[in-house]
Scaffold this motif. Structure first.
Motif, PDB file in Angstrom:
ATOM      1  N   ASN A 199     -30.902 100.471  75.024  1.00  0.00           N
ATOM      2  CA  ASN A 199     -29.875 101.221  75.910  1.00  0.00           C
ATOM      3  C   ASN A 199     -29.056 102.170  75.052  1.00  0.00           C
ATOM      4  O   ASN A 199     -28.726 103.134  75.418  1.00  0.00           O
ATOM      5  CB  ASN A 199     -29.348 100.474  77.127  1.00  0.00           C
ATOM      6  N   LEU A 233     -26.811 104.802  78.877  1.00  0.00           N
ATOM      7  CA  LEU A 233     -26.495 104.585  80.143  1.00  0.00           C
ATOM      8  C   LEU A 233     -25.407 103.627  80.195  1.00  0.00           C
ATOM      9  O   LEU A 233     -25.342 102.670  79.241  1.00  0.00           O
ATOM     10  CB  LEU A 233     -27.512 103.998  81.179  1.00  0.00           C
ATOM     11  N   ILE A 241     -26.275  99.104  84.182  1.00  0.00           N
ATOM     12  CA  ILE A 241     -27.374 100.029  84.805  1.00  0.00           C
ATOM     13  C   ILE A 241     -28.548 100.120  83.802  1.00  0.00           C
ATOM     14  O   ILE A 241     -29.637 100.162  84.182  1.00  0.00           O
ATOM     15  CB  ILE A 241     -26.591 101.443  85.060  1.00  0.00           C
ATOM     16  N   GLY A 242     -28.257 100.542  82.443  1.00  0.00           N
ATOM     17  CA  GLY A 242     -29.488 100.727  81.501  1.00  0.00           C
ATOM     18  C   GLY A 242     -30.036  99.596  81.389  1.00  0.00           C
ATOM     19  O   GLY A 242     -31.419  99.623  81.252  1.00  0.00           O
ATOM     20  N   VAL A 245     -32.403  99.100  84.444  1.00  0.00           N
ATOM     21  CA  VAL A 245     -33.451 100.400  84.555  1.00  0.00           C
ATOM     22  C   VAL A 245     -34.747  99.970  83.463  1.00  0.00           C
ATOM     23  O   VAL A 245     -35.751 100.190  83.757  1.00  0.00           O
ATOM     24  CB  VAL A 245     -32.810 101.604  83.968  1.00  0.00           C
ATOM     25  N   GLY A 294     -33.825  92.982  87.394  1.00  0.00           N
ATOM     26  CA  GLY A 294     -34.794  93.991  87.086  1.00  0.00           C
ATOM     27  C   GLY A 294     -36.382  93.398  87.211  1.00  0.00           C
ATOM     28  O   GLY A 294     -36.918  93.723  87.622  1.00  0.00           O
ATOM     29  N   VAL A 331     -30.972  98.169  94.331  1.00  0.00           N
ATOM     30  CA  VAL A 331     -31.673  98.928  93.186  1.00  0.00           C
ATOM     31  C   VAL A 331     -31.056 100.322  93.450  1.00  0.00           C
ATOM     32  O   VAL A 331     -30.828 101.214  92.536  1.00  0.00           O
ATOM     33  CB  VAL A 331     -33.207  98.812  93.133  1.00  0.00           C
ATOM     34  N   ILE A 358     -27.465 100.605  92.685  1.00  0.00           N
ATOM     35  CA  ILE A 358     -27.242 100.562  91.293  1.00  0.00           C
ATOM     36  C   ILE A 358     -27.568 102.070  90.696  1.00  0.00           C
ATOM     37  O   ILE A 358     -26.893 102.707  89.586  1.00  0.00           O
ATOM     38  CB  ILE A 358     -27.595  99.436  90.570  1.00  0.00           C
ATOM     39  N   LEU A 359     -28.793 102.210  90.695  1.00  0.00           N
ATOM     40  CA  LEU A 359     -29.382 103.292  90.088  1.00  0.00           C
ATOM     41  C   LEU A 359     -29.026 104.829  90.600  1.00  0.00           C
ATOM     42  O   LEU A 359     -28.461 105.616  89.838  1.00  0.00           O
ATOM     43  CB  LEU A 359     -30.815 103.429  90.226  1.00  0.00           C
ATOM     44  N   VAL A 360     -28.927 105.212  91.845  1.00  0.00           N
ATOM     45  CA  VAL A 360     -28.743 106.240  92.449  1.00  0.00           C
ATOM     46  C   VAL A 360     -27.111 106.401  92.477  1.00  0.00           C
ATOM     47  O   VAL A 360     -26.470 107.526  91.798  1.00  0.00           O
ATOM     48  CB  VAL A 360     -29.373 106.561  93.570  1.00  0.00           C
ATOM     49  N   LEU A 379     -25.341 105.932  88.918  1.00  0.00           N
ATOM     50  CA  LEU A 379     -25.411 107.041  87.973  1.00  0.00           C
ATOM     51  C   LEU A 379     -24.794 108.461  88.548  1.00  0.00           C
ATOM     52  O   LEU A 379     -24.787 109.420  87.832  1.00  0.00           O
ATOM     53  CB  LEU A 379     -27.125 107.196  87.798  1.00  0.00           C
TER      54      LEU A 379
END
Length: 411
Positions: free
Chosen positions: A19, A25, A29-30, A33, A304, A390, A393-395, A398
């Protein structure tokens, strides 16, 4: 369990390195992902060799996420988060933090549960109302660890940052207690229900956890202050306090989460005083910062790779997609309603929007849903919980920097 932890620790180190080198990231988060990406990649290749995939799934099913989280990670993570909070800053926002982490959680639980109940029945999924409320309780606690660095980078106001941190520390404990209370109600269906007994248990768990935290903080501070020239022993004391204190809370049926938050705040306040040697303070704060980041990386790797262990049915996934806007809107409404009681310390409309979007869901939610008895409805709740976590955390994670900048420019 030991070998599982070794494997997760090694994977998280590799993914953290990748990452930093390539994705760049935020750490948690990285790694999540990358964990999801490699899990899906492995799933794709495994279709050519189903035997290897089945072996991997059996290994994964042997990893008890709930045990990892509640018996080991949670106490360390909550203490590590609390010890870095300036209690003077937190006290200025105490009313808002209290309202958001108590009334806010209760309103969110009721709203999410009610809306999910009607949505489920609308699309043909039989969902008992008490289980819909259980989903509301487990998804309401926020976990903004991954977004705090982004909030600072975005130049968010200090008071908003403190509200986000403070709320997340306390609503974990409150959310867990509400979940366990609702689970007791669900277990008692068809049995004579004693609300007075449940209320006493609830009060004992919350009040007892807070009192235990104060007691642990006093013991730790007196011990640390008496050996100012021994920073390594001071670190050792904090580790022992967290591990033994959390174990005592569990055995005594008190809120270990609230106990660790109060202990962390108590010790953190002492570290900011002149009574603590600077070398001693550096050792304690650096140790807990490093441990916090490592454990979070391991935890997000586990989140993950859990995607492989989840059975996604079409109906459950559709309900999960519906639950995303329900959870976000319910959080905005719950924060707005709780804010009405803040009197002179009310948050502005832009701050409420920031608090809403910064309210990420994390491992606590997944750990709670995995604690439910294995049945068809628990699989549906797991799909919903995982999808919301998910997405948040991701949307949300970021986009928080851009979101905050846009909100502040408009206000």
């Amino acid at each position: 369990m030991f070998y599982a932890f070794v494997g997760l620790l090694s994977i998280s180190a590799i993914l953290s390195f990748l990452n930093k080198k390539f994705l760049k990231l935020p750490d948690t988060i990285g790694v999540m992902v990358l964990a999801i990406f490699f899990s899906l990649l492995f799933w794709g290749f495994s279709q050519l060799n189903t035997e290897a995939f089945q072996v991997f799934c059996s290994v994964l099913s042997g990893i008890d996420f709930k045990t990892f989280l509640f018996d080991f990670f949670l106490g360390f993570l909550l203490f590590a988060g609390a010890i870095h909070v300036n209690i003077t800053d937190l006290s200025k926002q105490k009313l808002s933090v209290f309202l958001f982490s108590t009334i806010g959680v209760l309103i969110s639980t009721a709203l999410v549960g009610t809306l999910i109940y009607f949505a489920a029945n609308l699309i043909g999924i039989e969902l008992n109302f008490i289980y819909a409320l259980l989903f509301g309780a487990l998804i309401s606690p926020t976990d903004p660890i991954a977004v705090l660095a982004l909030l600072k980078k975005a130049g968010v106001k200090k008071e908003v940052e403190i509200k986000v941190i403070g709320e997340s520390l306390f609503n974990d404990g409150v959310g867990i207690v509400v979940f366990l209370t609702l689970f007791s109600l669900a277990s008692m269906q068809g049995i004579s229900l004693n609300l007075e007994h449940l209320s006493i248990e609830l009060l004992r768990e919350v009040g007892g956890g807070i009192l235990l935290g104060v007691l642990l903080g006093i013991i730790a501070n007196r011990s640390i202050n008496s050996i100012r020239d021994e920073p390594v022993i001071s670190v050792h004391i904090t580790i022992a306090i967290v591990m033994s204190g959390y174990a005592i809370a569990v055995l005594a049926h008190l809120s270990g989460a609230l106990a660790m938050v109060i202990t962390g705040l108590y010790i953190g306040h002492n570290l900011h005083s002149t009574a603590v040697d600077q070398n001693q303070k550096n050792h304690i704060t650096v140790f807990w910062k490093i441990l916090d980041e490592i454990l979070n990386s391991v935890l997000f790797v586990l989140i993950g790779i859990e995607i492989i262990a989840i059975t996604f049915s079409l109906d459950a996934f559709f309900l999960a997609l519906i639950s995303i806007p329900i959870v976000i809107v319910s959080r905005w409404i719950s924060i707005s309603l709780a804010n009405l009681f803040a009197f002179r310390n009310k948050s502005s409309a832009s701050e409420i929007l920031t608090l809403t979007w910064a309210g990420l869901r994390g491992a606590i939610s997944i750990g709670l849903v995995l604690s439910l008895p294995k049945e068809a409805i628990s699989d549906t709740l797991l799909v919903m919980t995982y999808t919301v976590v998910v997405f948040s955390i991701l949307v949300q994670g970021l986009t928080i920097e851009r979101f905050v900048n846009r909100i502040q420019n408009k206000s």
